[in-house]
Design a protein around this motif. Sequence first.
Motif, short mmCIF file in Angstrom:
data_model
loop_
_atom_site.label_atom_id
_atom_site.label_comp_id
_atom_site.label_asym_id
_atom_site.label_seq_id
_atom_site.Cartn_x
_atom_site.Cartn_y
_atom_site.Cartn_z
N GLN A 17 29.18 12.86 124.61
CA GLN A 17 28.99 14.08 123.84
C GLN A 17 28.09 15.10 124.54
O GLN A 17 27.74 16.12 123.97
CB GLN A 17 28.37 13.73 122.47
N SER A 18 27.71 14.83 125.79
CA SER A 18 26.86 15.75 126.52
C SER A 18 27.30 15.84 127.97
O SER A 18 28.05 15.00 128.46
CB SER A 18 25.40 15.29 126.45
N PHE A 19 26.85 16.89 128.65
CA PHE A 19 27.17 17.09 130.06
C PHE A 19 26.04 17.88 130.70
O PHE A 19 25.32 18.63 130.01
CB PHE A 19 28.52 17.78 130.23
N ILE A 63 37.10 27.88 123.59
CA ILE A 63 37.13 28.36 124.97
C ILE A 63 36.35 27.46 125.91
O ILE A 63 36.81 27.12 127.00
CB ILE A 63 36.58 29.81 125.03
N ASN A 64 35.14 27.06 125.49
CA ASN A 64 34.28 26.25 126.36
C ASN A 64 33.35 25.42 125.50
O ASN A 64 32.79 25.93 124.52
CB ASN A 64 33.47 27.15 127.30
N PRO A 65 33.14 24.15 125.85
CA PRO A 65 32.24 23.30 125.05
C PRO A 65 30.80 23.81 125.01
O PRO A 65 30.04 23.45 124.11
CB PRO A 65 32.33 21.94 125.74
N ARG A 66 30.41 24.63 125.98
CA ARG A 66 29.05 25.19 125.95
C ARG A 66 28.82 26.03 124.69
O ARG A 66 27.69 26.14 124.21
CB ARG A 66 28.81 26.07 127.18
N PHE A 67 29.89 26.66 124.17
CA PHE A 67 29.74 27.50 122.99
C PHE A 67 29.45 26.68 121.73
O PHE A 67 29.10 27.25 120.70
CB PHE A 67 30.99 28.35 122.79
N SER A 68 29.63 25.37 121.82
CA SER A 68 29.35 24.49 120.68
C SER A 68 28.25 23.50 121.03
O SER A 68 28.17 22.42 120.43
CB SER A 68 30.62 23.73 120.28
N SER A 69 27.39 23.85 121.97
CA SER A 69 26.38 22.92 122.46
C SER A 69 25.00 23.56 122.50
O SER A 69 24.87 24.79 122.59
CB SER A 69 26.74 22.41 123.86
N LYS A 75 16.57 11.15 128.89
CA LYS A 75 15.42 10.28 129.08
C LYS A 75 14.75 10.49 130.44
O LYS A 75 13.59 10.12 130.64
CB LYS A 75 15.83 8.82 128.93
N ASN A 76 15.49 11.11 131.38
CA ASN A 76 14.91 11.40 132.70
C ASN A 76 14.28 12.79 132.77
O ASN A 76 13.78 13.20 133.81
CB ASN A 76 15.99 11.28 133.78
N GLY A 77 14.36 13.53 131.66
CA GLY A 77 13.80 14.87 131.63
C GLY A 77 14.74 15.94 132.11
O GLY A 77 14.35 17.11 132.21
N ASP A 78 15.98 15.57 132.42
CA ASP A 78 16.96 16.54 132.88
C ASP A 78 17.64 17.23 131.70
O ASP A 78 17.90 16.62 130.66
CB ASP A 78 18.03 15.86 133.75
N LYS A 79 17.97 18.52 131.86
CA LYS A 79 18.62 19.27 130.80
C LYS A 79 20.11 18.96 130.76
O LYS A 79 20.78 18.88 131.78
CB LYS A 79 18.41 20.78 131.00
N ARG A 80 20.61 18.80 129.52
CA ARG A 80 22.03 18.54 129.32
C ARG A 80 22.51 19.39 128.14
O ARG A 80 21.74 19.75 127.25
CB ARG A 80 22.30 17.06 129.03
N TRP A 81 23.81 19.70 128.15
CA TRP A 81 24.43 20.34 127.00
C TRP A 81 24.86 19.24 126.03
O TRP A 81 25.56 18.30 126.41
CB TRP A 81 25.66 21.14 127.42
N LYS A 82 24.46 19.37 124.78
CA LYS A 82 24.83 18.38 123.77
C LYS A 82 25.64 19.06 122.67
O LYS A 82 25.22 20.06 122.09
CB LYS A 82 23.57 17.75 123.16
N LYS A 83 26.81 18.50 122.38
CA LYS A 83 27.69 19.05 121.35
C LYS A 83 27.02 18.94 119.98
O LYS A 83 26.44 17.92 119.63
CB LYS A 83 29.02 18.31 121.34
#
Length: 485
Positions: A17-19, A63-69, A75-83
């Motif tokens: 559910q994330s990227f 159009i893009n999953p980013r628009f719903s994230s 847990k590593n402190g990295d940023k992710r897009w989460k739906k």
Amino acid sequence: MKKVNVKRVEDLEEEEQSFPVSPTGQYFTSSVLSISVISVLESEIPIDDSCTMILLKDVFLPINPRFSSVMVRDKNGDKRWKKVEVKHKDHIIVPIFPEGKAKEFYDNCFNEYLTKIAMEQLPQSRPLWEIHIFKYPTTKSAGNLVFKLHHSLGDGFSLMGALLSCLQRADNPSLPLTFPAFNSNNSNLESDYKKRFCTNVVQKVSGVVNTLVDFGWSLLKSTNLEDERTPIRSGDEGVEFRPIDITTMEFSLDHLKQIKSNLKVTINDVICGVLFLGVRLYMEETRYEQKNANSTALVLLNTRNIAGYKSVKEMLQPSNESKWGNRFAFLHVSVPKINKDEDSLTNPLGFVFKAQNVIQRKRNSAAVILTGKLLDTLQKYRGPEVTAKYIHNTLKNSSMTISNMIGPMEKMALANHPCKGLYFMVVGVPESLTITMMSYMGTLRVAVGTEKGPIDPQKFKCSIENAFDRIFKAAVPSASSKTPN
């Protein structure tokens, strides 16, 4: 063992559910940078917003999953897009103003409203976009639809591709929109630089010299070499948090092509010549002693290996994934000066040829490639915050940013609302002056974002129009010198 297995399943589900957020996306949502893009669609008819929710659900969000994230940290402190589940009403804003006023009254209301939303930060707790529906008639349109999208969602190319995928041809929705042909020399700027650089290493020493000089100068401009404080640059800290004015003007593409043909230069040479001359005219009129102060323009370059717009579906295919996102580079360009032995009144074409020389010289350099490698190295070893600070300084130390997009040749419509005009502005930038351009139906729309107070937006607009008028009159003496509006 069961607990471990369950946790693994939960981790896998969460990962599905994330990227990852791209490096540039992380720069634009850092502690030092938060940059957004505002796109304005001018409607020919009064806006009926009854179908807004349906369009959002069925057209825009897919159009893009980013628009719903939203952005989260793993847990590593990295940023992710989460739906997340999108609450549509949170993203739709319809401002209310007094009814029955003159169009000029609503002009002022709309300008102040753009200033307001340009200053506001998009909430991090929900997807990073908003749609503002301004239903009141202005002198330019019957209503305005304003999209505000965070730059971390993508660059101008990606976001404009997304926006255009929501629109149709007004004359025949079954036919695709068409765009002016890209110059093959500009279709892939990064590849173009590499080819030219490799050729010139063999044929000319100047290619290597230009690269070293340009990269060294770019490095200095991004660290401790600031432009002077001038009528177009206040140089104050926190300028990105101050109110801005957004003004626009229009120029005929046919007139630009006439100048190009008569002078045997490119359209880019003509546009840059007009802008540079306009800047110097404004500086000359505002503070004569600073008319030739050192000023640097940051020109944004699209680095994709493509020859034009692709559909959103094409951009998101696995083989083309790099086409979506932020794929651009900065090019430092010194604004040409008015020579002591010449007058801008008697030799306005000199600025077109100066712009041509600067652009040709920059093309004989691989500085953009080295700058990209530097950012990659900073990201790898110092992290996104340090890289964001470097980009912030790059912007802050310069006088202005220039970017452009190519729009469709035919009239567009959104939900049966014909689009009279289209322009965009980048906001949240630590500069006093931002210039954007977009072509649409044979017209080049120039939008100017200026810091409120230090820069007079109407005087600056007149200076650009005056520069175009002078260049057109000198290059095409047989035609009318009247600037099209």
